[in-house]
Scaffold this active site. Structure first.
Site, PDB file in Angstrom:
ATOM      1  N   LYS A  79       0.828  -1.199   0.000  1.00 37.03           N
ATOM      2  CA  LYS A  79       0.000   0.000   0.000  1.00 37.03           C
ATOM      3  C   LYS A  79       0.867   1.255   0.000  1.00 37.03           C
ATOM      4  CE  LYS A  79      -3.865   0.287   2.371  1.00 37.03           C
ATOM      5  NZ  LYS A  79      -4.863   0.446   3.461  1.00 37.03           N
TER       6      LYS A  79
ATOM      7  N   GLU B 262      10.440  -5.061   3.955  1.00 42.04           N
ATOM      8  CA  GLU B 262      10.698  -6.385   3.392  1.00 42.04           C
ATOM      9  C   GLU B 262      10.317  -6.448   1.910  1.00 42.04           C
ATOM     10  OE1 GLU B 262       9.281  -7.032   7.728  1.00 42.04           O
ATOM     11  OE2 GLU B 262       8.845  -5.692   6.048  1.00 42.04           O
TER      12      GLU B 262
ATOM     13  N   GLY C 259      -4.911  -4.348   4.902  1.00 44.17           N
ATOM     14  CA  GLY C 259      -4.136  -5.369   4.196  1.00 44.17           C
ATOM     15  C   GLY C 259      -4.683  -6.770   4.337  1.00 44.17           C
ATOM     16  N   ARG C 260      -5.053  -7.155   5.557  1.00 42.58           N
ATOM     17  CA  ARG C 260      -5.513  -8.533   5.762  1.00 42.58           C
ATOM     18  C   ARG C 260      -6.925  -8.770   5.231  1.00 42.58           C
ATOM     19  NH1 ARG C 260      -4.709  -5.731  10.233  1.00 42.58           N
ATOM     20  NH2 ARG C 260      -6.357  -5.330  11.757  1.00 42.58           N
TER      21      ARG C 260
ATOM     22  N   GLU D 289      -4.057 -10.385  14.415  1.00 44.38           N
ATOM     23  CA  GLU D 289      -3.701  -9.003  14.125  1.00 44.38           C
ATOM     24  C   GLU D 289      -4.909  -8.091  14.290  1.00 44.38           C
ATOM     25  OE1 GLU D 289      -0.452  -7.662  11.229  1.00 44.38           O
ATOM     26  OE2 GLU D 289      -2.294  -7.262  10.089  1.00 44.38           O
TER      27      GLU D 289
ATOM     28  N   HIS E  48      -1.802 -36.757  14.181  1.00 41.13           N
ATOM     29  CA  HIS E  48      -0.563 -37.477  14.467  1.00 41.13           C
ATOM     30  C   HIS E  48       0.528 -36.539  14.990  1.00 41.13           C
ATOM     31  CE1 HIS E  48      -1.860 -41.355  12.750  1.00 41.13           C
ATOM     32  NE2 HIS E  48      -2.617 -40.581  11.987  1.00 41.13           N
TER      33      HIS E  48
ATOM     34  N   LYS F 286       9.228  -2.642  14.118  1.00 37.99           N
ATOM     35  CA  LYS F 286       9.766  -2.060  12.880  1.00 37.99           C
ATOM     36  C   LYS F 286      10.760  -0.950  13.192  1.00 37.99           C
ATOM     37  CE  LYS F 286       5.713  -2.866   9.915  1.00 37.99           C
ATOM     38  NZ  LYS F 286       4.658  -2.199   9.107  1.00 37.99           N
TER      39      LYS F 286
END
Length: 540
Positions: free
Chosen positions: A201, A207, A262-263, A348, A379, A507
Protein backbone atom coordinates in the site's frame (compact mmCIF):
# COMPACT_ATOMS: atom_id res chain seq x y z
CA UNK A 1 -18.77 -5.74 34.75
CA UNK A 2 -22.08 -4.98 32.98
CA UNK A 3 -25.33 -6.59 34.09
CA UNK A 4 -25.44 -8.93 31.08
CA UNK A 5 -21.87 -10.10 31.73
CA UNK A 6 -22.92 -10.81 35.29
CA UNK A 7 -25.96 -12.76 34.10
CA UNK A 8 -23.79 -14.85 31.77
CA UNK A 9 -21.26 -15.43 34.56
CA UNK A 10 -24.06 -16.61 36.88
CA UNK A 11 -25.35 -18.89 34.14
CA UNK A 12 -21.84 -20.26 33.61
CA UNK A 13 -21.53 -21.16 37.29
CA UNK A 14 -24.61 -23.36 36.88
CA UNK A 15 -23.48 -24.92 33.61
CA UNK A 16 -19.74 -25.42 34.12
CA UNK A 17 -20.09 -28.94 35.55
CA UNK A 18 -22.56 -30.10 32.89
CA UNK A 19 -21.05 -32.44 30.31
CA UNK A 20 -21.67 -31.73 26.65
CA UNK A 21 -22.64 -35.36 26.04
CA UNK A 22 -25.38 -35.07 28.66
CA UNK A 23 -26.83 -32.13 26.72
CA UNK A 24 -27.22 -34.45 23.72
CA UNK A 25 -28.87 -37.08 25.88
CA UNK A 26 -31.42 -34.60 27.22
CA UNK A 27 -32.01 -32.84 23.89
CA UNK A 28 -32.64 -35.15 20.92
CA UNK A 29 -33.19 -32.16 18.61
CA UNK A 30 -29.91 -30.55 19.60
CA UNK A 31 -28.22 -31.04 16.23
CA UNK A 32 -30.95 -29.53 14.00
CA UNK A 33 -31.54 -26.68 16.45
CA UNK A 34 -27.84 -25.79 16.56
CA UNK A 35 -26.99 -25.78 12.88
CA UNK A 36 -27.30 -23.02 10.31
CA UNK A 37 -26.57 -23.10 6.57
CA UNK A 38 -25.68 -20.47 3.96
CA UNK A 39 -23.51 -20.18 0.86
CA UNK A 40 -22.69 -23.88 0.57
CA UNK A 41 -21.60 -24.02 4.25
CA UNK A 42 -23.22 -25.49 7.32
CA UNK A 43 -22.14 -24.57 10.86
CA UNK A 44 -22.80 -27.19 13.55
CA UNK A 45 -22.11 -25.66 16.97
CA UNK A 46 -23.91 -28.33 18.99
CA UNK A 47 -20.69 -29.84 20.42
CA UNK A 48 -20.13 -26.82 22.65
CA UNK A 49 -20.97 -26.49 26.33
CA UNK A 50 -23.97 -24.30 25.61
CA UNK A 51 -27.72 -24.47 26.01
CA UNK A 52 -30.56 -22.45 24.52
CA UNK A 53 -30.32 -20.22 27.59
CA UNK A 54 -26.60 -19.69 26.99
CA UNK A 55 -27.31 -18.55 23.45
CA UNK A 56 -30.18 -16.32 24.59
CA UNK A 57 -27.87 -14.53 27.01
CA UNK A 58 -25.03 -14.27 24.48
CA UNK A 59 -27.41 -12.80 21.91
CA UNK A 60 -28.52 -10.30 24.52
CA UNK A 61 -24.85 -9.40 24.98
CA UNK A 62 -24.51 -8.85 21.22
CA UNK A 63 -27.55 -6.61 21.23
CA UNK A 64 -26.35 -4.65 24.25
CA UNK A 65 -22.94 -4.08 22.63
CA UNK A 66 -24.61 -2.78 19.46
CA UNK A 67 -23.35 -5.43 17.04
CA UNK A 68 -26.16 -4.82 14.54
CA UNK A 69 -25.72 -1.04 14.60
CA UNK A 70 -21.92 -1.17 14.11
CA UNK A 71 -22.38 -3.81 11.38
CA UNK A 72 -24.75 -1.50 9.52
CA UNK A 73 -22.32 1.40 9.98
CA UNK A 74 -19.54 -0.69 8.43
CA UNK A 75 -21.58 -1.66 5.39
CA UNK A 76 -22.65 1.94 4.74
CA UNK A 77 -19.13 3.38 4.81
CA UNK A 78 -19.03 5.07 8.20
CA UNK A 79 -15.53 5.51 9.62
CA UNK A 80 -15.60 2.74 12.21
CA UNK A 81 -11.79 2.44 12.16
CA UNK A 82 -11.65 5.17 14.77
CA UNK A 83 -7.90 5.26 15.45
CA UNK A 84 -7.13 5.91 11.77
CA UNK A 85 -10.39 7.74 10.97
CA UNK A 86 -11.15 5.39 8.09
CA UNK A 87 -14.11 3.53 6.69
CA UNK A 88 -13.94 -0.28 6.58
CA UNK A 89 -15.24 -1.45 3.23
CA UNK A 90 -13.66 -4.70 2.15
CA UNK A 91 -17.26 -5.86 1.70
CA UNK A 92 -17.68 -3.24 -1.05
CA UNK A 93 -14.97 -5.01 -3.06
CA UNK A 94 -17.32 -7.95 -3.62
CA UNK A 95 -20.51 -5.91 -4.03
CA UNK A 96 -22.60 -6.02 -7.20
CA UNK A 97 -22.30 -3.41 -9.93
CA UNK A 98 -25.81 -2.11 -9.17
CA UNK A 99 -25.04 -1.17 -5.56
CA UNK A 100 -24.06 2.29 -4.35
CA UNK A 101 -21.70 2.61 -1.38
CA UNK A 102 -20.51 6.05 -0.33
CA UNK A 103 -17.31 7.19 1.39
CA UNK A 104 -17.01 10.93 2.04
CA UNK A 105 -19.87 11.52 -0.39
CA UNK A 106 -18.37 9.50 -3.25
CA UNK A 107 -19.84 6.26 -4.57
CA UNK A 108 -16.85 3.88 -4.53
CA UNK A 109 -18.49 1.07 -6.51
CA UNK A 110 -17.63 2.52 -9.97
CA UNK A 111 -13.97 2.81 -8.92
CA UNK A 112 -13.98 -0.80 -7.72
CA UNK A 113 -15.56 -2.02 -10.94
CA UNK A 114 -13.04 -0.01 -12.99
CA UNK A 115 -10.15 -1.76 -11.24
CA UNK A 116 -11.81 -5.15 -11.74
CA UNK A 117 -12.08 -4.38 -15.44
CA UNK A 118 -8.38 -3.50 -15.59
CA UNK A 119 -7.50 -6.72 -13.75
CA UNK A 120 -9.53 -8.70 -16.27
CA UNK A 121 -7.83 -7.01 -19.20
CA UNK A 122 -4.37 -7.73 -17.79
CA UNK A 123 -5.30 -11.34 -17.10
CA UNK A 124 -6.56 -11.80 -20.66
CA UNK A 125 -3.40 -10.25 -22.13
CA UNK A 126 -1.12 -12.52 -20.14
CA UNK A 127 -3.04 -15.72 -20.79
CA UNK A 128 -3.42 -14.98 -24.50
CA UNK A 129 0.28 -14.21 -24.90
CA UNK A 130 -0.42 -10.63 -25.95
CA UNK A 131 1.66 -9.35 -23.01
CA UNK A 132 5.26 -10.05 -23.95
CA UNK A 133 8.54 -9.62 -22.14
CA UNK A 134 11.52 -7.57 -23.30
CA UNK A 135 12.70 -10.30 -25.71
CA UNK A 136 9.26 -10.83 -27.24
CA UNK A 137 8.47 -14.01 -25.35
CA UNK A 138 5.13 -14.56 -23.60
CA UNK A 139 4.86 -14.48 -19.80
CA UNK A 140 4.99 -17.94 -18.24
CA UNK A 141 5.62 -17.11 -14.57
CA UNK A 142 4.22 -14.49 -12.19
CA UNK A 143 5.98 -13.70 -8.90
CA UNK A 144 3.98 -11.87 -6.23
CA UNK A 145 6.19 -9.85 -3.87
CA UNK A 146 4.42 -8.72 -0.71
CA UNK A 147 4.11 -9.49 2.98
CA UNK A 148 1.32 -9.84 5.52
CA UNK A 149 -2.06 -9.29 3.91
CA UNK A 150 -0.40 -8.61 0.55
CA UNK A 151 0.95 -12.15 0.64
CA UNK A 152 -1.09 -14.41 2.92
CA UNK A 153 -4.47 -13.74 1.32
CA UNK A 154 -3.55 -14.33 -2.33
CA UNK A 155 -1.08 -17.09 -1.42
CA UNK A 156 -3.74 -18.98 0.54
CA UNK A 157 -6.45 -18.58 -2.09
CA UNK A 158 -4.18 -19.60 -4.96
CA UNK A 159 -3.01 -22.66 -3.01
CA UNK A 160 -6.54 -23.60 -2.02
CA UNK A 161 -7.94 -23.30 -5.55
CA UNK A 162 -5.20 -25.53 -6.96
CA UNK A 163 -7.53 -27.59 -9.12
CA UNK A 164 -8.71 -24.45 -10.93
CA UNK A 165 -5.24 -23.31 -11.99
CA UNK A 166 -4.86 -22.35 -15.64
CA UNK A 167 -1.83 -24.05 -17.14
CA UNK A 168 -0.54 -21.10 -19.15
CA UNK A 169 0.93 -19.27 -16.10
CA UNK A 170 2.78 -20.44 -12.98
CA UNK A 171 2.34 -18.45 -9.76
CA UNK A 172 5.08 -17.90 -7.15
CA UNK A 173 5.15 -15.93 -3.89
CA UNK A 174 7.96 -14.14 -2.09
CA UNK A 175 7.39 -12.51 1.30
CA UNK A 176 10.27 -13.14 3.71
CA UNK A 177 13.11 -10.61 3.75
CA UNK A 178 15.32 -13.66 4.27
CA UNK A 179 16.75 -13.84 0.75
CA UNK A 180 16.63 -17.64 0.77
CA UNK A 181 12.95 -17.14 -0.06
CA UNK A 182 13.67 -14.90 -3.06
CA UNK A 183 16.62 -16.99 -4.21
CA UNK A 184 14.50 -20.14 -4.22
CA UNK A 185 11.89 -18.56 -6.49
CA UNK A 186 14.31 -16.79 -8.84
CA UNK A 187 16.20 -20.05 -9.39
CA UNK A 188 13.04 -21.50 -10.95
CA UNK A 189 12.07 -18.70 -13.34
CA UNK A 190 13.43 -17.03 -16.48
CA UNK A 191 13.80 -13.21 -16.49
CA UNK A 192 12.63 -13.09 -20.12
CA UNK A 193 9.26 -14.66 -19.26
CA UNK A 194 8.61 -13.54 -15.68
CA UNK A 195 6.25 -10.82 -14.48
CA UNK A 196 6.61 -9.43 -10.94
CA UNK A 197 3.70 -8.01 -8.94
CA UNK A 198 4.93 -5.71 -6.16
CA UNK A 199 2.13 -5.33 -3.61
CA UNK A 200 2.53 -2.67 -0.93
CA UNK A 201 0.00 0.00 0.00
CA UNK A 202 2.75 2.47 0.97
CA UNK A 203 5.40 1.09 -1.42
CA UNK A 204 7.81 1.59 1.47
CA UNK A 205 7.31 -1.67 3.40
CA UNK A 206 10.89 -2.68 4.21
CA UNK A 207 10.70 -6.38 3.39
CA UNK A 208 8.67 -5.95 0.22
CA UNK A 209 10.74 -3.14 -1.26
CA UNK A 210 14.04 -4.87 -0.49
CA UNK A 211 12.81 -8.03 -2.22
CA UNK A 212 11.49 -5.98 -5.14
CA UNK A 213 14.77 -4.11 -5.54
CA UNK A 214 16.74 -7.35 -5.50
CA UNK A 215 14.37 -8.89 -8.05
CA UNK A 216 14.76 -5.78 -10.21
CA UNK A 217 18.56 -6.04 -10.05
CA UNK A 218 18.38 -9.76 -10.91
CA UNK A 219 16.25 -8.82 -13.89
CA UNK A 220 18.67 -6.10 -15.05
CA UNK A 221 21.66 -8.40 -14.56
CA UNK A 222 20.11 -10.76 -17.10
CA UNK A 223 20.79 -8.23 -19.86
CA UNK A 224 17.61 -6.18 -19.71
CA UNK A 225 17.60 -2.41 -19.88
CA UNK A 226 16.05 -0.12 -17.24
CA UNK A 227 13.29 0.77 -19.71
CA UNK A 228 12.37 -2.93 -19.88
CA UNK A 229 11.29 -2.91 -16.21
CA UNK A 230 7.84 -1.65 -17.21
CA UNK A 231 7.27 -4.86 -19.20
CA UNK A 232 8.08 -7.09 -16.24
CA UNK A 233 6.93 -5.23 -13.11
CA UNK A 234 3.48 -4.07 -12.07
CA UNK A 235 2.46 -2.58 -8.73
CA UNK A 236 -0.53 -2.66 -6.41
CA UNK A 237 -0.20 0.40 -4.20
CA UNK A 238 -1.63 3.70 -3.02
CA UNK A 239 1.74 5.40 -3.61
CA UNK A 240 1.86 5.98 -7.36
CA UNK A 241 4.92 8.25 -7.21
CA UNK A 242 7.11 5.65 -5.49
CA UNK A 243 5.98 2.92 -7.88
CA UNK A 244 6.81 5.08 -10.88
CA UNK A 245 10.21 5.93 -9.41
CA UNK A 246 10.84 2.20 -9.14
CA UNK A 247 10.21 1.89 -12.87
CA UNK A 248 6.59 0.73 -13.03
CA UNK A 249 4.60 2.35 -15.83
CA UNK A 250 1.59 4.34 -14.64
CA UNK A 251 -0.73 2.12 -16.69
CA UNK A 252 0.52 -0.90 -14.74
CA UNK A 253 -0.17 0.51 -11.27
CA UNK A 254 -3.32 -0.78 -9.59
CA UNK A 255 -4.74 1.32 -6.74
CA UNK A 256 -5.34 0.48 -3.09
CA UNK A 257 -7.66 2.51 -0.89
CA UNK A 258 -7.31 3.50 2.74
CA UNK A 259 -10.70 1.94 3.53
CA UNK A 260 -9.32 -1.54 2.88
CA UNK A 261 -6.88 -3.05 5.38
CA UNK A 262 -4.14 -5.37 4.20
CA UNK A 263 -5.51 -8.53 5.76
CA UNK A 264 -8.90 -7.81 4.16
CA UNK A 265 -7.53 -6.92 0.72
CA UNK A 266 -7.45 -10.16 -1.28
CA UNK A 267 -10.80 -9.11 -2.79
CA UNK A 268 -9.09 -6.08 -4.37
CA UNK A 269 -6.21 -5.78 -6.86
CA UNK A 270 -4.13 -7.54 -4.18
CA UNK A 271 -6.03 -10.59 -5.48
CA UNK A 272 -4.55 -10.16 -8.96
CA UNK A 273 -2.41 -13.32 -8.51
CA UNK A 274 -5.64 -15.21 -7.80
CA UNK A 275 -7.26 -13.98 -11.00
CA UNK A 276 -4.10 -14.83 -12.97
CA UNK A 277 -4.04 -18.31 -11.43
CA UNK A 278 -7.68 -19.33 -11.85
CA UNK A 279 -9.02 -16.95 -14.49
CA UNK A 280 -11.59 -14.18 -14.49
CA UNK A 281 -14.72 -16.31 -14.09
CA UNK A 282 -13.51 -18.24 -11.07
CA UNK A 283 -12.26 -15.05 -9.42
CA UNK A 284 -15.73 -13.54 -9.86
CA UNK A 285 -17.24 -16.67 -8.32
CA UNK A 286 -14.86 -16.20 -5.39
CA UNK A 287 -16.17 -12.65 -4.90
CA UNK A 288 -19.74 -13.82 -5.30
CA UNK A 289 -19.39 -16.42 -2.55
CA UNK A 290 -18.12 -13.78 -0.14
CA UNK A 291 -20.97 -11.46 -1.16
CA UNK A 292 -23.48 -14.19 -0.34
CA UNK A 293 -22.09 -14.36 3.20
CA UNK A 294 -22.11 -10.54 3.39
CA UNK A 295 -25.81 -10.44 2.56
CA UNK A 296 -26.54 -13.16 5.11
CA UNK A 297 -24.54 -11.34 7.80
CA UNK A 298 -26.32 -8.09 7.00
CA UNK A 299 -29.86 -9.45 6.81
CA UNK A 300 -30.24 -12.65 8.86
CA UNK A 301 -31.60 -12.31 12.41
CA UNK A 302 -28.82 -12.58 14.98
CA UNK A 303 -30.13 -15.89 16.34
CA UNK A 304 -29.77 -17.50 12.87
CA UNK A 305 -26.75 -15.52 11.71
CA UNK A 306 -23.77 -17.76 11.05
CA UNK A 307 -20.94 -15.24 11.71
CA UNK A 308 -22.70 -13.95 14.83
CA UNK A 309 -23.22 -17.44 16.25
CA UNK A 310 -19.62 -18.47 15.52
CA UNK A 311 -18.41 -15.27 17.21
CA UNK A 312 -20.62 -15.74 20.27
CA UNK A 313 -19.48 -19.33 20.76
CA UNK A 314 -15.92 -17.96 20.66
CA UNK A 315 -16.79 -15.30 23.25
CA UNK A 316 -18.28 -17.98 25.50
CA UNK A 317 -15.21 -20.21 25.21
CA UNK A 318 -12.72 -17.36 25.61
CA UNK A 319 -14.27 -15.12 28.26
CA UNK A 320 -16.35 -17.48 30.36
CA UNK A 321 -14.78 -20.92 29.99
CA UNK A 322 -11.32 -19.34 29.92
CA UNK A 323 -9.86 -21.16 26.91
CA UNK A 324 -6.78 -19.39 25.55
CA UNK A 325 -6.35 -21.04 22.15
CA UNK A 326 -8.40 -21.99 19.11
CA UNK A 327 -7.33 -24.68 16.66
CA UNK A 328 -8.55 -24.75 13.08
CA UNK A 329 -8.42 -28.16 11.45
CA UNK A 330 -9.42 -28.26 7.77
CA UNK A 331 -9.88 -31.82 6.54
CA UNK A 332 -8.87 -30.97 2.98
CA UNK A 333 -5.24 -30.79 1.87
CA UNK A 334 -5.87 -27.80 -0.41
CA UNK A 335 -6.71 -25.74 2.71
CA UNK A 336 -3.16 -26.29 3.95
CA UNK A 337 -2.42 -22.53 4.21
CA UNK A 338 -5.84 -21.56 5.60
CA UNK A 339 -4.83 -21.57 9.28
CA UNK A 340 -1.88 -19.26 8.50
CA UNK A 341 -4.22 -16.77 6.83
CA UNK A 342 -6.60 -17.04 9.77
CA UNK A 343 -3.80 -16.40 12.26
CA UNK A 344 -3.24 -12.97 10.78
CA UNK A 345 -6.95 -12.23 10.41
CA UNK A 346 -7.79 -13.06 14.03
CA UNK A 347 -4.65 -12.19 15.97
CA UNK A 348 -3.70 -9.00 14.13
CA UNK A 349 -7.30 -7.82 14.18
CA UNK A 350 -8.27 -8.67 17.75
CA UNK A 351 -4.94 -9.12 19.51
CA UNK A 352 -5.52 -5.85 21.33
CA UNK A 353 -5.41 -4.82 24.99
CA UNK A 354 -6.85 -1.32 24.58
CA UNK A 355 -10.47 -0.37 23.95
CA UNK A 356 -11.56 2.16 21.34
CA UNK A 357 -11.82 4.77 24.08
CA UNK A 358 -8.20 4.24 25.13
CA UNK A 359 -9.05 2.38 28.30
CA UNK A 360 -7.58 -1.09 29.01
CA UNK A 361 -9.82 -3.99 28.02
CA UNK A 362 -11.58 -5.68 30.91
CA UNK A 363 -11.51 -9.23 29.56
CA UNK A 364 -9.38 -11.50 27.37
CA UNK A 365 -9.44 -10.81 23.64
CA UNK A 366 -8.20 -12.89 20.69
CA UNK A 367 -7.20 -16.48 21.43
CA UNK A 368 -4.00 -17.87 19.97
CA UNK A 369 -4.82 -19.49 16.62
CA UNK A 370 -3.07 -22.67 15.56
CA UNK A 371 -3.79 -25.40 13.10
CA UNK A 372 -2.89 -27.84 10.37
CA UNK A 373 -4.77 -30.04 7.95
CA UNK A 374 -6.39 -33.25 9.09
CA UNK A 375 -5.39 -36.02 9.38
CA UNK A 376 -1.84 -34.71 9.86
CA UNK A 377 -2.78 -32.87 13.04
CA UNK A 378 -4.07 -36.07 14.60
CA UNK A 379 -0.56 -37.48 14.47
CA UNK A 380 1.09 -34.43 16.01
CA UNK A 381 -0.68 -32.03 18.39
CA UNK A 382 -4.13 -33.64 18.81
CA UNK A 383 -2.71 -35.61 21.74
CA UNK A 384 -2.76 -32.37 23.74
CA UNK A 385 -6.35 -31.67 22.69
CA UNK A 386 -7.54 -34.99 24.08
CA UNK A 387 -5.47 -35.41 27.23
CA UNK A 388 -3.55 -32.17 27.80
CA UNK A 389 -4.02 -29.98 30.85
CA UNK A 390 -5.23 -27.07 28.69
CA UNK A 391 -8.49 -27.29 26.77
CA UNK A 392 -8.29 -26.04 23.18
CA UNK A 393 -11.55 -25.64 21.23
CA UNK A 394 -11.37 -26.76 17.61
CA UNK A 395 -13.03 -25.51 14.44
CA UNK A 396 -13.19 -28.54 12.16
CA UNK A 397 -13.73 -27.88 8.45
CA UNK A 398 -15.06 -30.84 6.47
CA UNK A 399 -15.62 -30.92 2.71
CA UNK A 400 -18.25 -33.45 1.68
CA UNK A 401 -17.34 -33.88 -1.98
CA UNK A 402 -13.69 -34.49 -2.98
CA UNK A 403 -12.11 -33.20 -6.16
CA UNK A 404 -9.89 -36.26 -6.67
CA UNK A 405 -10.77 -39.66 -8.15
CA UNK A 406 -9.39 -41.96 -5.42
CA UNK A 407 -12.75 -43.22 -4.28
CA UNK A 408 -11.74 -44.98 -1.04
CA UNK A 409 -9.83 -42.11 0.56
CA UNK A 410 -12.52 -39.55 1.24
CA UNK A 411 -14.73 -41.71 3.44
CA UNK A 412 -11.69 -42.41 5.62
CA UNK A 413 -10.89 -38.70 5.79
CA UNK A 414 -14.43 -37.71 6.81
CA UNK A 415 -14.62 -40.57 9.30
CA UNK A 416 -11.49 -39.23 11.00
CA UNK A 417 -12.85 -35.69 11.07
CA UNK A 418 -16.19 -36.61 12.60
CA UNK A 419 -14.58 -39.10 14.99
CA UNK A 420 -12.15 -36.53 16.37
CA UNK A 421 -14.97 -34.11 17.15
CA UNK A 422 -17.00 -36.87 18.79
CA UNK A 423 -14.01 -38.12 20.81
CA UNK A 424 -13.22 -34.64 22.09
CA UNK A 425 -16.78 -34.29 23.27
CA UNK A 426 -17.43 -37.81 24.64
CA UNK A 427 -14.05 -38.83 26.03
CA UNK A 428 -13.15 -42.47 26.67
CA UNK A 429 -15.35 -45.08 28.33
CA UNK A 430 -13.25 -47.09 30.84
CA UNK A 431 -15.16 -50.31 30.27
CA UNK A 432 -14.88 -50.09 26.50
CA UNK A 433 -11.18 -49.29 26.77
CA UNK A 434 -10.71 -52.37 28.98
CA UNK A 435 -12.59 -54.59 26.55
CA UNK A 436 -10.55 -53.19 23.63
CA UNK A 437 -7.22 -53.96 25.30
CA UNK A 438 -8.28 -57.44 26.35
CA UNK A 439 -9.44 -58.15 22.80
CA UNK A 440 -5.97 -57.15 21.58
CA UNK A 441 -4.45 -59.80 23.83
CA UNK A 442 -3.00 -57.52 26.50
CA UNK A 443 -2.72 -59.46 29.80
CA UNK A 444 -5.43 -58.63 32.33
CA UNK A 445 -2.99 -57.46 35.00
CA UNK A 446 -1.36 -55.06 32.53
CA UNK A 447 -4.76 -53.81 31.36
CA UNK A 448 -5.53 -52.55 34.86
CA UNK A 449 -2.26 -50.61 35.03
CA UNK A 450 -2.83 -49.08 31.61
CA UNK A 451 -6.42 -47.97 32.15
CA UNK A 452 -5.53 -44.63 33.72
CA UNK A 453 -3.14 -43.84 30.89
CA UNK A 454 -5.80 -44.48 28.25
CA UNK A 455 -8.47 -42.32 29.83
CA UNK A 456 -9.50 -38.82 28.89
CA UNK A 457 -12.54 -37.05 30.19
CA UNK A 458 -13.87 -35.46 27.02
CA UNK A 459 -16.16 -32.44 27.38
CA UNK A 460 -13.88 -30.55 25.00
CA UNK A 461 -15.76 -28.25 22.61
CA UNK A 462 -15.64 -27.97 18.84
CA UNK A 463 -17.49 -26.47 15.90
CA UNK A 464 -17.96 -28.34 12.64
CA UNK A 465 -18.08 -26.27 9.45
CA UNK A 466 -19.27 -28.49 6.63
CA UNK A 467 -18.65 -27.37 3.05
CA UNK A 468 -20.52 -29.06 0.22
CA UNK A 469 -17.55 -28.77 -2.14
CA UNK A 470 -14.38 -26.71 -2.19
CA UNK A 471 -15.07 -24.26 -4.98
CA UNK A 472 -14.18 -20.56 -5.46
CA UNK A 473 -17.57 -19.44 -4.16
CA UNK A 474 -17.54 -21.65 -1.06
CA UNK A 475 -13.99 -20.55 -0.23
CA UNK A 476 -15.13 -16.94 -0.55
CA UNK A 477 -18.05 -17.63 1.79
CA UNK A 478 -15.77 -19.36 4.31
CA UNK A 479 -13.32 -16.46 4.38
CA UNK A 480 -16.10 -13.89 4.74
CA UNK A 481 -17.58 -15.97 7.56
CA UNK A 482 -14.38 -15.63 9.58
CA UNK A 483 -13.95 -11.95 8.66
CA UNK A 484 -17.39 -11.18 10.07
CA UNK A 485 -16.83 -13.41 13.11
CA UNK A 486 -13.72 -11.37 13.94
CA UNK A 487 -15.69 -8.15 13.45
CA UNK A 488 -18.45 -9.23 15.85
CA UNK A 489 -15.98 -10.22 18.54
CA UNK A 490 -14.17 -6.90 18.16
CA UNK A 491 -17.43 -5.03 18.69
CA UNK A 492 -18.22 -7.04 21.81
CA UNK A 493 -14.72 -6.45 23.21
CA UNK A 494 -14.96 -2.75 22.19
CA UNK A 495 -11.65 -2.88 20.33
CA UNK A 496 -10.73 -1.64 16.87
CA UNK A 497 -10.28 -4.74 14.72
CA UNK A 498 -8.94 -2.71 11.78
CA UNK A 499 -5.67 -1.19 12.99
CA UNK A 500 -2.39 -2.84 14.03
CA UNK A 501 -0.31 -0.39 16.02
CA UNK A 502 1.37 -3.23 17.88
CA UNK A 503 3.56 -4.10 14.89
CA UNK A 504 5.13 -0.65 14.67
CA UNK A 505 7.56 -0.77 17.62
CA UNK A 506 9.42 -3.80 16.26
CA UNK A 507 9.77 -2.06 12.88
CA UNK A 508 11.27 1.05 14.50
CA UNK A 509 13.73 -0.95 16.59
CA UNK A 510 14.72 -3.05 13.57
CA UNK A 511 15.58 0.14 11.67
CA UNK A 512 17.92 1.23 14.46
CA UNK A 513 19.56 -2.17 14.80
CA UNK A 514 20.08 -2.35 11.03
CA UNK A 515 21.96 0.95 11.20
CA UNK A 516 24.18 -0.54 13.89
CA UNK A 517 24.84 -3.70 11.89
CA UNK A 518 25.94 -1.59 8.92
CA UNK A 519 28.04 0.75 11.07
CA UNK A 520 25.88 3.84 10.51
CA UNK A 521 24.94 4.51 14.13
CA UNK A 522 25.12 3.27 17.71
CA UNK A 523 22.16 3.02 20.08
CA UNK A 524 21.74 1.97 23.67
CA UNK A 525 20.41 -1.54 24.32
CA UNK A 526 20.09 -4.12 27.04
CA UNK A 527 23.12 -6.42 27.38
CA UNK A 528 21.44 -9.29 25.55
CA UNK A 529 20.51 -7.26 22.47
CA UNK A 530 23.92 -5.53 22.46
CA UNK A 531 25.68 -8.90 22.67
CA UNK A 532 23.64 -10.34 19.81
CA UNK A 533 24.42 -7.28 17.65
CA UNK A 534 28.15 -7.77 18.24
CA UNK A 535 27.90 -11.45 17.28
CA UNK A 536 26.10 -10.53 14.07
CA UNK A 537 28.56 -7.75 13.19
CA UNK A 538 31.44 -10.18 13.54
CA UNK A 539 29.74 -12.62 11.17
CA UNK A 540 28.59 -10.14 8.52
Amino acid sequence: MTSIYQKISDHFSQLKTVAIKSLFQSGPDRFPSMTVSVGGLMLDYSKNQVTAETLRLLLQLAEERGVAAVRDAMFTGEKINVSENRAVLHTALRSTRSESIFVDGEDVVPRIQSVLNRMQLLTQKIHSGEWQGFTGKRITDVVNIGIGGSDLGPRMVVRTLRRYWLKSVNLHFVSNVDAHDLESVLSRVNPETTLFIVSSKSFTTKETIMNAQSARQWFLDSGADATDVRKHFIAVTANVDEAESFGVHEANIFPMWDWVGGRYSVWSAIGLPVMLAVGVNHFMEFLSGAHTMDVHFKEAPLERNMPVLLALIGIWNRNFLGYHTLAVAPYHEDLFVFSRWLQQLEMESNGKGVQKNGEPVTCETSPVILGNTGTNGQHSYFQLFHQGTDICPVDFIAVLKPSHSFDKHHAVLLANCFAQAEALMRGADPQKAKEYMLAKGIPAERVESLLKQTQFEGNRPSNMIVMNELRPETLGALMALYEHKVFVQGVIWNINSFDQWGVELGKALATNIHKELTGEAVFEHDSSTAGLIELAKAAL
